[in-house]
Each structure stands twice: as structure tokens, then as C-alpha cells.
Design a protein around this motif. Structure first.
Motif: not given
Length: 289
Positions: A19-27, A115-122
């Protein structure tokens, strides 16, 4: 041979981490739960006996699921300025609830998620899995279909963006709250000078995501005084992703949610949510509004 019950029990041991991984990935908490559930479905269909490192296998699988979800999210956007805004985790002023602790380790504030949301998915995947969870670039490379060197470069670009933008807040929540209370008192009292005095010269206020932003203490002080509201508007203290925050309530209804990043006794950033639909989706039951 592993029974279904044993496999489910082993998966549950890894759920907080996933869940921690996915929350950081998806917000998004809801999307994070969807990604974790997809990870379980893929595990249940796999030959678990062939999986040597279950935690690493699940992290890789959930990372790949999140990458696909991010790419799908970006491809659906019709408005290039309609960027997804991260979902906050709200807690009582006294501290983060135990079940939220794994989600909020490493100071995962709204500012970082923006800020993470401004990055490309990769780029986001490479940074999150390597810098936050220690996955090797050799393991990350096949997820993003790049070479190991290219995966390392993705994380490096993301790291520079994060380091240029995100600051670490003061760890003392009591001190954070003092500064935020001074900000609110000055705004309510219309004291422009007092308001400017608690704002860092480089302050940024982001509203509903990474696109709309105000900069500078004078601009933000003027807006804060303008929107302080009348006697029916109250400020409810809470924690927003582990930092001092405030929910502005007007006539019993949420008006604005704000998270304050306080460094050396000054507010250096404010992340605000004012969109009615986003406010309506917040879990505010613990506030007893």
C-alpha cells in the motif's frame, strides 16, 4: 505445498508495504488499494512455490500495475492542465493513526506527491522503487522496459526534480502548529505585516495540484486575508500527511483544506485543496463536523 490460506496470510504480511508503494506511485488511496488487490490476484494465479523472494516479487508486480495505471491516467486526460491532484491522508492533531504510519514514512507530504505527479510514469516508478524502497536498478529496468543504465538515469532526473522543489519540514509538530496558528491569527485579524513575518521569502502556495500556484509572501498574505472569512468560518486543526494542517469550515461545510510546510519557523509552502468535489470525497468523520 502452500495452501491458499497460507498464501493469503503471507500476502497480508506484505500488504502495508505494498500500500505504501502504491500510494507513492499513484497519490490515491483508492487506486492504491486497487493496485494492491491486483497484486493479490496475480499472486493467486502464479506458482507461488517458484517465488523465492515474495516481498520483492510483489513489489515488482504492484510497481508494474501502478505504472500501467499511471500511463492509462495520463492517456485519458483531454485537458493538458487538468492534472491529477494527490489525495491527502488526514489525521487527528495529536498524531498519525497506527494504520497510516506505513503510508507516511519518509515524510510523504502533499508537496512531494505533487512533484511526483509532474514526473513521467517511468521516472516516478524508478524514483519511488529505488530511492524510497531500495529496489535495485537491475530489478527496475525490466519493469520500465529499459536498460539498467537508463533506469538509473530515470531515477536521477526524478531525484533532481524532487531535490529542487521539496523541502523537509521541521520535525517538531508543536512548533509547526505554533507557526500555523500565528498565520491563521494574522489572517483573521487582517494583520498584513504579521502574516508576512511568518512566511518564507520563497514561499509557494499550490492550489488543487501542481498547475495553479501563487508565489511570494505579499501575494499569499493578501490572499489569506481576503479569504479568511467571517465569523461563521472556523479553522479546524488537523494533520495532513503528517504535517500541521487546517480545514476551513464555512457554515458547517468544508471550504478549504491546507497543509503547511514549516522550516526554521517559517511557512515555506502551502498545499491547498479547494475544489468542492475533492473536499466532498475526504474522510472527515473523525472530526465530527
Amino acid at each position: 505445498m502452500t495452501t491458499p490460506d497460507q498464501l493469503a496470510a503471507r500476502f497480508e504480511e506484505h500488504r502495508p508495504h505494498l500500500r505504501a508503494v502504491a500510494y507513492r506511485m499513484l497519490g490515491s488511496l483508492a487506486e492504491a488499494e486497487d493496485a494492491v488487490q491486483e497484486g493479490w490476484l496475480r499472486l493467486s494465479r502464479a506458482d507461488a512455490g517458484e517465488v523465492g523472494n515474495l516481498g520483492g516479487w510483489l513489489t515488482t508486480v504492484v510497481g508494474r500495475v501502478c505504472l500501467d495505471m499511471l500511463r492509462s491516467r495520463k492517456s485519458r486526460r483531454e485537458d493538458p492542465f487538468g492534472d491529477f491532484a494527490p489525495e491527502p491522508i488526514l489525521s487527528r492533531p495529536g498524531g498519525v493513526d497506527p494504520e497510516q504510519e506505513a503510508l507516511l514514512t519518509d515524510s510523504v507530504g502533499l508537496a512531494l506527491l505533487v512533484v511526483l505527479e509532474t514526473l513521467s510514469p517511468a521516472e516516478r516508478l524508478a524514483f519511488v522503487l529505488h530511492d524510497m524502497f531500495g529496489l535495485s536498478f537491475e530489478a527496475i529496468a525490466p519493469i520500465v522496459d529499459r536498460s539498467t543504465a537508463a533506469a538509473r538515469q530515470l531515477a536521477s532526473r526524478a531525484r533532481r526534480r524532487v531535490q529542487e522543489t521539496v523541502v523537509t519540514p521541521d520535525p517538531d509538530l508543536a512548533r509547526q502548529r505554533e507557526v500555523v496558528d500565528a498565520f491563521l491569527a494574522a489572517a483573521r485579524g487582517g494583520d498584513f505585516e504579521a502574516l508576512v513575518s511568518v512566511l518564507d521569502p520563497g514561499i509557494v502556495m499550490r492550489i488543487d495540484g501542481p498547475i495553479a500556484a501563487l508565489v511570494g509572501p505579499e501575494t499569499i498574505a493578501s490572499r489569506a486575508i481576503m479569504f479568511a472569512g467571517g465569523p461563521d468560518r472556523v479553522a479546524v486543526p488537523l494533520l495532513v500527511n503528517g504535517v500541521a494542517g487546517m480545514l476551513s469550515v464555512d457554515d458547517g461545510k468544508p471550504f478549504t483544506l491546507m497543509a503547511y510546510t514549516v522550516v526554521d519557523g517559517k511557512v515555506v509552502a502551502i498545499d491547498a485543496i479547494s475544489d468542492p468535489a475533492r473536499l466532498a470525497a475526504l474522510d472527515l468523520a473523525f472530526l465530527d463536523l
